[in-house]
Design a protein around this motif. Structure first.
Motif, mmCIF file in Angstrom:
data_model
loop_
_atom_site.group_PDB
_atom_site.id
_atom_site.type_symbol
_atom_site.label_atom_id
_atom_site.label_comp_id
_atom_site.label_asym_id
_atom_site.label_seq_id
_atom_site.Cartn_x
_atom_site.Cartn_y
_atom_site.Cartn_z
ATOM 1 N N MET A 1 0.838 -1.181 0.000
ATOM 2 C CA MET A 1 0.000 0.000 0.000
ATOM 3 C C MET A 1 0.877 1.236 0.000
ATOM 4 S SD MET A 1 -2.322 1.919 2.753
ATOM 5 C CE MET A 1 -1.168 1.387 3.922
ATOM 6 N N LYS A 2 0.431 2.248 -0.724
ATOM 7 C CA LYS A 2 1.150 3.500 -0.853
ATOM 8 C C LYS A 2 0.172 4.637 -0.573
ATOM 9 C CE LYS A 2 3.247 5.913 -4.718
ATOM 10 N NZ LYS A 2 3.806 5.756 -6.044
ATOM 11 N N ILE A 3 0.613 5.629 0.193
ATOM 12 C CA ILE A 3 -0.225 6.804 0.459
ATOM 13 C C ILE A 3 0.441 8.005 -0.189
ATOM 14 C CG2 ILE A 3 -1.159 8.356 2.204
ATOM 15 C CD1 ILE A 3 -1.394 5.944 4.056
ATOM 16 N N ILE A 4 -0.333 8.711 -1.005
ATOM 17 C CA ILE A 4 0.173 9.891 -1.699
ATOM 18 C C ILE A 4 -0.721 11.084 -1.399
ATOM 19 C CG2 ILE A 4 1.232 8.567 -3.575
ATOM 20 C CD1 ILE A 4 -1.204 9.359 -5.315
ATOM 21 N N GLN A 5 -0.150 12.282 -1.524
ATOM 22 C CA GLN A 5 -0.980 13.481 -1.438
ATOM 23 C C GLN A 5 -1.615 13.677 -2.809
ATOM 24 O OE1 GLN A 5 0.765 16.899 0.398
ATOM 25 N NE2 GLN A 5 -0.838 18.270 -0.340
ATOM 26 N N ALA A 6 -2.923 13.739 -2.838
ATOM 27 C CA ALA A 6 -3.644 13.852 -4.104
ATOM 28 C C ALA A 6 -3.448 15.227 -4.725
ATOM 29 C CB ALA A 6 -5.134 13.575 -3.894
ATOM 30 N N THR A 7 -3.291 15.218 -6.038
ATOM 31 C CA THR A 7 -3.221 16.436 -6.837
ATOM 32 C C THR A 7 -4.358 16.363 -7.858
ATOM 33 O OG1 THR A 7 -1.766 15.462 -8.502
ATOM 34 C CG2 THR A 7 -0.703 16.501 -6.575
ATOM 35 N N GLU A 8 -4.408 17.346 -8.739
ATOM 36 C CA GLU A 8 -5.479 17.344 -9.740
ATOM 37 C C GLU A 8 -5.453 16.093 -10.617
ATOM 38 O OE1 GLU A 8 -7.161 20.865 -11.674
ATOM 39 O OE2 GLU A 8 -5.529 21.975 -10.702
ATOM 40 N N GLU A 9 -4.287 15.509 -10.814
ATOM 41 C CA GLU A 9 -4.223 14.298 -11.637
ATOM 42 C C GLU A 9 -4.874 13.090 -10.956
ATOM 43 O OE1 GLU A 9 -0.207 11.952 -11.579
ATOM 44 O OE2 GLU A 9 0.286 14.074 -11.442
ATOM 45 N N LEU A 51 -4.444 9.932 -0.529
ATOM 46 C CA LEU A 51 -5.050 8.812 -1.231
ATOM 47 C C LEU A 51 -4.236 7.560 -0.987
ATOM 48 C CD1 LEU A 51 -7.036 7.690 -3.433
ATOM 49 C CD2 LEU A 51 -5.395 8.545 -5.143
ATOM 50 N N ALA A 52 -4.903 6.498 -0.541
ATOM 51 C CA ALA A 52 -4.242 5.203 -0.367
ATOM 52 C C ALA A 52 -4.438 4.394 -1.639
ATOM 53 C CB ALA A 52 -4.827 4.462 0.831
ATOM 54 N N LEU A 53 -3.332 3.867 -2.154
ATOM 55 C CA LEU A 53 -3.367 3.033 -3.355
ATOM 56 C C LEU A 53 -2.890 1.634 -2.986
ATOM 57 C CD1 LEU A 53 -1.711 5.573 -5.803
ATOM 58 C CD2 LEU A 53 -4.140 4.988 -5.682
ATOM 59 N N GLU A 54 -3.644 0.653 -3.396
ATOM 60 C CA GLU A 54 -3.290 -0.755 -3.191
ATOM 61 C C GLU A 54 -3.123 -1.365 -4.571
ATOM 62 O OE1 GLU A 54 -2.373 -3.981 -0.906
ATOM 63 O OE2 GLU A 54 -3.235 -2.233 0.076
ATOM 64 N N ASP A 55 -1.885 -1.698 -4.935
ATOM 65 C CA ASP A 55 -1.577 -2.194 -6.274
ATOM 66 C C ASP A 55 -2.105 -1.254 -7.352
ATOM 67 O OD1 ASP A 55 -0.253 -4.495 -5.308
ATOM 68 O OD2 ASP A 55 -2.184 -5.527 -5.078
ATOM 69 N N GLY A 56 -1.963 0.048 -7.109
ATOM 70 C CA GLY A 56 -2.385 1.060 -8.071
ATOM 71 C C GLY A 56 -3.861 1.397 -8.040
ATOM 72 N N GLU A 57 -4.641 0.658 -7.262
ATOM 73 C CA GLU A 57 -6.089 0.892 -7.176
ATOM 74 C C GLU A 57 -6.399 1.825 -6.009
ATOM 75 O OE1 GLU A 57 -8.636 -0.264 -9.190
ATOM 76 O OE2 GLU A 57 -6.960 -0.893 -10.458
ATOM 77 N N PRO A 58 -7.329 2.785 -6.202
ATOM 78 C CA PRO A 58 -7.706 3.654 -5.094
ATOM 79 C C PRO A 58 -8.436 2.853 -4.014
ATOM 80 C CG PRO A 58 -9.100 4.069 -7.007
ATOM 81 C CD PRO A 58 -8.055 3.086 -7.435
ATOM 82 N N ALA A 59 -7.876 2.851 -2.814
ATOM 83 C CA ALA A 59 -8.421 2.038 -1.724
ATOM 84 C C ALA A 59 -9.094 2.872 -0.642
ATOM 85 C CB ALA A 59 -7.301 1.200 -1.105
ATOM 86 N N GLY A 60 -8.626 4.102 -0.438
ATOM 87 C CA GLY A 60 -9.200 4.947 0.594
ATOM 88 C C GLY A 60 -8.626 6.343 0.520
ATOM 89 N N PHE A 61 -9.221 7.248 1.282
ATOM 90 C CA PHE A 61 -8.738 8.626 1.313
ATOM 91 C C PHE A 61 -9.074 9.267 2.649
ATOM 92 C CE2 PHE A 61 -13.121 9.484 0.477
ATOM 93 C CZ PHE A 61 -13.357 10.781 0.934
ATOM 94 N N VAL A 62 -8.356 10.327 2.941
ATOM 95 C CA VAL A 62 -8.647 11.184 4.083
ATOM 96 C C VAL A 62 -8.541 12.617 3.595
ATOM 97 C CG1 VAL A 62 -6.249 11.213 4.937
ATOM 98 C CG2 VAL A 62 -8.130 11.629 6.523
ATOM 99 N N GLN A 63 -9.436 13.483 4.079
ATOM 100 C CA GLN A 63 -9.438 14.884 3.661
ATOM 101 C C GLN A 63 -9.390 15.783 4.898
ATOM 102 O OE1 GLN A 63 -11.442 17.636 0.328
ATOM 103 N NE2 GLN A 63 -12.871 16.216 1.253
#
Length: 147
Positions: A1-9, A51-63
């Motif tokens: 799992m990877k957590i990234i800061q979401a941008t417009e993309e 945004l949490a990504l699991e194998d490239g799939e959106p898995a969850g988010f926090v705002q």
């Protein structure tokens, strides 16, 4: 799992989750509204979304929304939205998102993270308390005014 800061993309991935989050709270499905809302928040710098990504799939988010506490005279963050898609629950994603939100908030100079949750959200309450959040509204009553 990877957590990234979401941008417009990442708006479309977040919007899909955000639409599901809103449905969880009994709102009608409305992807267009969800996408527009998330896009505006990110584009205008009005919120921070992880945004949490699991194998490239959106898995969850926090705002998070930046704010202030006048009584304590400090900067705070409001954790308004936390959601993990049903297929990804039970994998520690919510906890990882909460931890990332706390790290970001501290680094931004915030002195506290505040959140509200439904009285029925027992899994959420258990997670928050596990992460050392405490109930803070014993002496206050919340009100809203629809405009």
């Amino acid at each position: 799992m990877k957590i990234i800061q979401a941008t417009e993309e990442h708006v479309e991935m977040v919007a899909k989750l955000f639409d599901s989050y809103r449905q969880f709270y009994d709102q009608a499905p409305d992807y267009t509204r969800a996408e527009s809302f998330i896009r505006d928040r990110i584009r205008n710098g009005e919120s921070t979304v992880f945004l949490a990504l699991e194998d490239g799939e959106p898995a969850g988010f926090v705002q998070l929304y930046p704010s202030f506490c006048s009584v304590d005279a400090v900067k705070i963050q409001i954790l308004y939205d936390l959601f993990v898609a049903e297929a990804f629950r039970g994998k520690g994603i919510a906890e990882a998102l909460m931890n990332r939100a706390a790290e970001f908030s501290k680094a931004s100079g915030a002195k506290r993270v505040d959140l509200l949750t439904s009285v029925e959200n027992k899994p959420g309450q258990a997670l928050y308390e596990k992460l050392d959040y405490y109930r803070s509204l014993d002496d206050f009553i919340g009100y809203s005014l629809n405009l």
